[in-house]
Design a protein around this motif. Structure first.
Motif, PDB file in Angstrom:
ATOM      1  N   HIS A 262      42.152   9.985  56.105  1.00 24.39           N
ATOM      2  CA  HIS A 262      41.678   9.650  54.766  1.00 24.39           C
ATOM      3  C   HIS A 262      40.266  10.195  54.520  1.00 24.39           C
ATOM      4  O   HIS A 262      39.599   9.797  53.565  1.00 24.39           O
ATOM      5  CB  HIS A 262      41.713   8.132  54.558  1.00 24.39           C
ATOM      6  CG  HIS A 262      43.111   7.618  54.406  1.00 24.39           C
ATOM      7  ND1 HIS A 262      43.897   7.282  55.491  1.00 24.39           N
ATOM      8  CD2 HIS A 262      43.873   7.415  53.302  1.00 24.39           C
ATOM      9  CE1 HIS A 262      45.073   6.880  55.053  1.00 24.39           C
ATOM     10  NE2 HIS A 262      45.090   6.956  53.728  1.00 24.39           N
TER      11      HIS A 262
ATOM     12  N   CYS B 106      37.448   9.693  55.990  1.00 25.78           N
ATOM     13  CA  CYS B 106      36.380   8.703  56.107  1.00 25.78           C
ATOM     14  C   CYS B 106      35.831   8.741  57.531  1.00 25.78           C
ATOM     15  O   CYS B 106      36.393   9.403  58.398  1.00 25.78           O
ATOM     16  CB  CYS B 106      36.920   7.298  55.844  1.00 25.78           C
ATOM     17  SG  CYS B 106      37.466   7.030  54.169  1.00 25.78           S
TER      18      CYS B 106
ATOM     19  N   ASN C 296      33.328  -1.140  59.111  1.00 23.08           N
ATOM     20  CA  ASN C 296      32.530  -0.535  58.048  1.00 23.08           C
ATOM     21  C   ASN C 296      32.836   0.952  57.990  1.00 23.08           C
ATOM     22  O   ASN C 296      32.740   1.656  58.996  1.00 23.08           O
ATOM     23  CB  ASN C 296      31.033  -0.760  58.285  1.00 23.08           C
ATOM     24  CG  ASN C 296      30.655  -2.219  58.182  1.00 23.08           C
ATOM     25  OD1 ASN C 296      31.181  -2.944  57.352  1.00 23.08           O
ATOM     26  ND2 ASN C 296      29.746  -2.660  59.027  1.00 23.08           N
TER      27      ASN C 296
ATOM     28  N   ASP D  83      32.576   4.830  55.857  1.00 24.81           N
ATOM     29  CA  ASP D  83      31.739   5.658  55.006  1.00 24.81           C
ATOM     30  C   ASP D  83      32.580   6.819  54.506  1.00 24.81           C
ATOM     31  O   ASP D  83      33.469   7.309  55.195  1.00 24.81           O
ATOM     32  CB  ASP D  83      30.535   6.190  55.790  1.00 24.81           C
ATOM     33  CG  ASP D  83      29.528   6.882  54.897  1.00 24.81           C
ATOM     34  OD1 ASP D  83      29.374   6.448  53.734  1.00 24.81           O
ATOM     35  OD2 ASP D  83      28.900   7.855  55.357  1.00 24.81           O
TER      36      ASP D  83
ATOM     37  N   PRO E  70      33.645   9.076  50.464  1.00 26.65           N
ATOM     38  CA  PRO E  70      33.772   8.932  49.008  1.00 26.65           C
ATOM     39  C   PRO E  70      34.521   7.641  48.671  1.00 26.65           C
ATOM     40  O   PRO E  70      35.419   7.215  49.408  1.00 26.65           O
ATOM     41  CB  PRO E  70      34.591  10.154  48.591  1.00 26.65           C
ATOM     42  CG  PRO E  70      34.466  11.113  49.729  1.00 26.65           C
ATOM     43  CD  PRO E  70      34.264  10.292  50.962  1.00 26.65           C
ATOM     44  N   ASP E  71      34.157   7.018  47.554  1.00 26.02           N
ATOM     45  CA  ASP E  71      34.737   5.723  47.184  1.00 26.02           C
ATOM     46  C   ASP E  71      36.258   5.717  47.204  1.00 26.02           C
ATOM     47  O   ASP E  71      36.873   4.797  47.750  1.00 26.02           O
ATOM     48  CB  ASP E  71      34.239   5.282  45.801  1.00 26.02           C
ATOM     49  CG  ASP E  71      32.781   4.865  45.813  1.00 26.02           C
ATOM     50  OD1 ASP E  71      32.246   4.577  46.909  1.00 26.02           O
ATOM     51  OD2 ASP E  71      32.175   4.812  44.720  1.00 26.02           O
ATOM     52  N   GLU E  72      36.870   6.725  46.605  1.00 27.35           N
ATOM     53  CA  GLU E  72      38.340   6.774  46.564  1.00 27.35           C
ATOM     54  C   GLU E  72      38.935   6.876  47.962  1.00 27.35           C
ATOM     55  O   GLU E  72      39.954   6.252  48.259  1.00 27.35           O
ATOM     56  CB  GLU E  72      38.819   7.927  45.702  1.00 27.35           C
ATOM     57  CG  GLU E  72      38.577   7.718  44.223  1.00 27.35           C
ATOM     58  CD  GLU E  72      39.099   8.877  43.386  1.00 27.35           C
ATOM     59  OE1 GLU E  72      39.849   9.718  43.909  1.00 27.35           O
ATOM     60  OE2 GLU E  72      38.749   8.915  42.189  1.00 27.35           O
TER      61      GLU E  72
ATOM     62  N   VAL F  64      37.503   5.835  50.792  1.00 30.45           N
ATOM     63  CA  VAL F  64      37.280   4.570  51.490  1.00 30.45           C
ATOM     64  C   VAL F  64      38.291   3.529  51.018  1.00 30.45           C
ATOM     65  O   VAL F  64      38.849   2.778  51.829  1.00 30.45           O
ATOM     66  CB  VAL F  64      35.828   4.076  51.288  1.00 30.45           C
ATOM     67  CG1 VAL F  64      35.659   2.649  51.789  1.00 30.45           C
ATOM     68  CG2 VAL F  64      34.848   4.999  51.998  1.00 30.45           C
ATOM     69  N   ASN F  65      38.554   3.487  49.724  1.00 29.08           N
ATOM     70  CA  ASN F  65      39.544   2.537  49.207  1.00 29.08           C
ATOM     71  C   ASN F  65      40.923   2.812  49.781  1.00 29.08           C
ATOM     72  O   ASN F  65      41.623   1.880  50.203  1.00 29.08           O
ATOM     73  CB  ASN F  65      39.587   2.582  47.674  1.00 29.08           C
ATOM     74  CG  ASN F  65      38.361   1.995  47.041  1.00 29.08           C
ATOM     75  OD1 ASN F  65      37.654   1.195  47.643  1.00 29.08           O
ATOM     76  ND2 ASN F  65      38.099   2.389  45.804  1.00 29.08           N
TER      77      ASN F  65
ATOM     78  N   CYS G 188      41.619   4.381  52.534  1.00 30.51           N
ATOM     79  CA  CYS G 188      41.552   4.125  53.968  1.00 30.51           C
ATOM     80  C   CYS G 188      41.639   2.622  54.246  1.00 30.51           C
ATOM     81  O   CYS G 188      42.370   2.190  55.137  1.00 30.51           O
ATOM     82  CB  CYS G 188      40.253   4.701  54.529  1.00 30.51           C
ATOM     83  SG  CYS G 188      40.123   4.586  56.315  1.00 30.51           S
TER      84      CYS G 188
END
Length: 53
Positions: free
Chosen positions: A17, A19, A32, A34, A36-38, A40-41, A43
């Protein structure tokens, strides 16, 4: 699933993904991430499905 297998699958899931794992605490069930937002979501969703199995 034993801990070593879980960590290997977790690592592959995160890498798939795009991340990275910043840190994790298996005792407290926190990871935790790290990236890009999409990513990470996506993942986090994949990890939650992995944990539910």
């Amino acid at each position: 699933m034993d801990e070593a297998t879980f960590l290997n699958v977790l690592k592959m899931t995160v890498e798939n993904h795009d991340c990275t794992i910043v840190d994790f605490d298996l005792e407290n069930h926190t990871i935790n991430l790290d990236g890009p937002d999409e990513a990470v979501n996506a993942c986090a969703l994949a990890i939650s499905k992995l944990v539910d199995e």
